[in-house]
Design a protein around this motif. Structure first.
Motif, short mmCIF file in Angstrom:
data_model
loop_
_atom_site.label_atom_id
_atom_site.label_comp_id
_atom_site.label_asym_id
_atom_site.label_seq_id
_atom_site.Cartn_x
_atom_site.Cartn_y
_atom_site.Cartn_z
N THR A 125 0.86 -1.19 0.00
CA THR A 125 0.00 0.00 0.00
C THR A 125 0.90 1.24 0.00
OG1 THR A 125 -0.07 0.19 2.41
CG2 THR A 125 -1.71 -1.23 1.36
N LYS A 126 0.33 2.39 -0.35
CA LYS A 126 1.11 3.63 -0.41
C LYS A 126 1.70 3.96 0.95
CE LYS A 126 0.85 8.37 -2.06
NZ LYS A 126 -0.02 9.43 -2.61
N GLU A 127 0.90 3.74 2.01
CA GLU A 127 1.37 4.05 3.37
C GLU A 127 2.52 3.13 3.78
OE1 GLU A 127 -1.79 3.62 2.50
OE2 GLU A 127 -2.50 5.71 2.68
N GLU A 128 2.39 1.83 3.47
CA GLU A 128 3.46 0.87 3.80
C GLU A 128 4.74 1.21 3.05
OE1 GLU A 128 1.05 -3.28 4.77
OE2 GLU A 128 1.44 -2.72 2.69
N LEU A 130 5.70 4.17 1.93
CA LEU A 130 6.30 5.38 2.50
C LEU A 130 7.00 5.09 3.82
CD1 LEU A 130 3.52 8.04 1.76
CD2 LEU A 130 5.80 7.92 0.74
N ASP A 131 6.39 4.23 4.65
CA ASP A 131 7.01 3.86 5.93
C ASP A 131 8.34 3.13 5.71
OD1 ASP A 131 5.02 5.01 7.42
OD2 ASP A 131 3.89 3.14 7.73
#
Length: 293
Positions: A125-128, A130-131
């Motif tokens: 996912t985009k959030e994963e 970025l993290d």
């Protein structure tokens, strides 16, 4: 008035001549660390999807510049008020370099559990994503901080007896080269495979110059990164050995009968082996954390 102005220009020209000469010498002395810095950062900056490689590398470069901004003033204050501390930190840095080089050789020779790495090219996912990027960037910037301290201190150790103005100019130039030069080359390295794939696509699958060049670039990338790692390891031990031989009195005449490059390597490897034994011994004595059931 005019004569005073020209005298000032002569002084500035003399200072710049000294700076140019000292910068050349100092850059040679830090070349080993720059090689290791290049190897480490090429590995840290690879593994991202193509569109994120340059933004991530730019973020690491900005972190590296901030590291230099923090380190340089502290190094110059030490040189101005506690010059002996520069040599002490230089020798401690040499021990760290020797340990790091010996540890890499030990890990290559002795089987050990491999670090679990996360492939940033898989579906996330985009959030994963970025993290994970932030985590890798943070790790790279921390590593850069350690290497930057070593580069600055080695550079400063080469000019510690020069006037403070010369020290500031020379060491700042070396620090700038360390950032722009290293990360510029890293950018070229991590984009090699993409450039290779572009050449292959332009060849329309036909064997020819573009296809051959593209295939070569794609296959060469992992080999170059592995080669840089080997070269960086050797460089670490050479730099460490050179630090000990030139800054510890009783070591000036150690193994004088053999070529200096071989002497530096042997001294660095011996010091690294001792450090590795001590560190591993301490690790064995420390209580092991029990895993959760």
């Amino acid at each position: 008035m005019a004569s005073g102005f020209f005298a000032l220009l002569d002084d500035i020209a003399a200072i710049m001549d000294d700076v140019a000469a000292m910068t050349k010498i100092t850059t040679k002395k830090t070349a080993g660390i720059l090689g290791d810095d290049l190897a480490v950062n090429a590995e840290k900056a690879s593994g991202f999807v193509s569109s994120r490689e340059i933004p991530v590398l730019w973020a690491i470069t900005k972190g590296s510049m901030l590291n230099k901004i923090i380190i340089l003033p502290l190094a110059f204050l030490l040189s101005a008020f506690i010059p002996w501390a520069v040599i002490l930190i230089l020798i401690l840095g040499g021990l760290y370099l020797a340990y790091e080089g010996a540890e890499k050789i030990y890990e290559f020779i002795v089987p050990h559990p491999k670090e679990v790495t996360v492939d940033l090219k898989k579906d996330l996912t985009k959030e994963e994503l970025l993290d994970l990027e932030k985590s890798k960037i943070k790790s790279a910037v921390v590593t850069d901080f350690i290497l930057s301290v070593e580069i600055v201190i080695i550079a400063l150790g080469s000019v510690v007896n020069e006037p403070i103005v010369t020290q500031i100019i020379v060491v700042s130039i070396v620090a700038l080269i360390a950032t722009i030069g290293v990360y510029g080359i890293v950018a070229l390295i991590v984009r090699m495979d993409d450039l290779g794939l572009r050449f292959i696509s332009k060849s329309n699958g036909e064997s020819g110059f573009l296809f051959g060049l593209g295939t070569f670039l794609v296959k060469a990338l992992p080999i170059i990164i592995r080669s840089l790692s080997v070269i960086g390891t050797i460089a670490l031990l050479l730099v460490a050995g050179g630090i000990f031989v030139h800054n510890i009195d009783f070591m000036h005449h150690v193994l004088e009968q053999i070529p200096s490059i071989l002497r530096d390597f042997i001294v660095g490897l011996a010091a690294g082996a001792v450090c590795l034994l001590l560190v591993n011994g301490v690790k064995l004595l420390l209580p092991k954390k029990e895993g959760k059931h």
